[in-house]
Design an enzyme around this catalytic site. Sequence first.
Site, PDB file in Angstrom:
ATOM      1  N   ASN A  88      41.805  42.914  52.474  1.00  0.00           N
ATOM      2  CA  ASN A  88      40.798  43.970  52.557  1.00  0.00           C
ATOM      3  C   ASN A  88      39.650  43.435  53.407  1.00  0.00           C
ATOM      4  OD1 ASN A  88      42.245  45.634  50.713  1.00  0.00           O
ATOM      5  ND2 ASN A  88      41.414  44.434  49.035  1.00  0.00           N
ATOM      6  N   HIS A 101      40.068  36.586  51.887  1.00  0.00           N
ATOM      7  CA  HIS A 101      41.076  36.240  50.884  1.00  0.00           C
ATOM      8  C   HIS A 101      42.298  37.118  51.077  1.00  0.00           C
ATOM      9  CE1 HIS A 101      38.377  39.253  49.101  1.00  0.00           C
ATOM     10  NE2 HIS A 101      39.375  39.640  48.327  1.00  0.00           N
ATOM     11  N   HIS A 103      45.584  38.661  49.211  1.00  0.00           N
ATOM     12  CA  HIS A 103      46.239  38.969  47.942  1.00  0.00           C
ATOM     13  C   HIS A 103      47.738  38.830  48.174  1.00  0.00           C
ATOM     14  CE1 HIS A 103      42.776  40.985  45.899  1.00  0.00           C
ATOM     15  NE2 HIS A 103      42.389  41.162  47.161  1.00  0.00           N
TER      16      HIS A 103
END
Length: 123
Positions: A88, A101, A103
């Site tokens: 994101n 980051h 996921h």
Amino acid sequence: MQDPDCIFCRIVKGEIPSRKVYEDDGILVFRDIRPQAPVHLLMIPKAHVATMYDLTDGDAPVMGRMMRLAGKLALDEGARDGFRLIVNNGRVGLQEVQHIHLHVLGGPEPLGPMLPRRSTQGD
């Protein structure tokens, strides 16, 4: 470099506990505290990079290692028939923590669609 106000930088420094899955000199991987799938890991570079917009050529080796590591960790965690990587980015991308980051999501069953399908004109 790290941001003292960033929750992920504080996790890297050990100020906030995490359930670590993997760590090396440039990468930390830990279990998401609100998992959205049976396998839900967060992969972060240890150096603070707020968004994908902020990446430089110097970040390429760590980001490349993260991409390569994602499949191995997904398999190790039990996602043997596929997994999903999500990054994101920014407000529209619903980035909640301003530290890049990835996921890693998977499990024994299909994860479902990433986004609801929108009909286009003429459908």
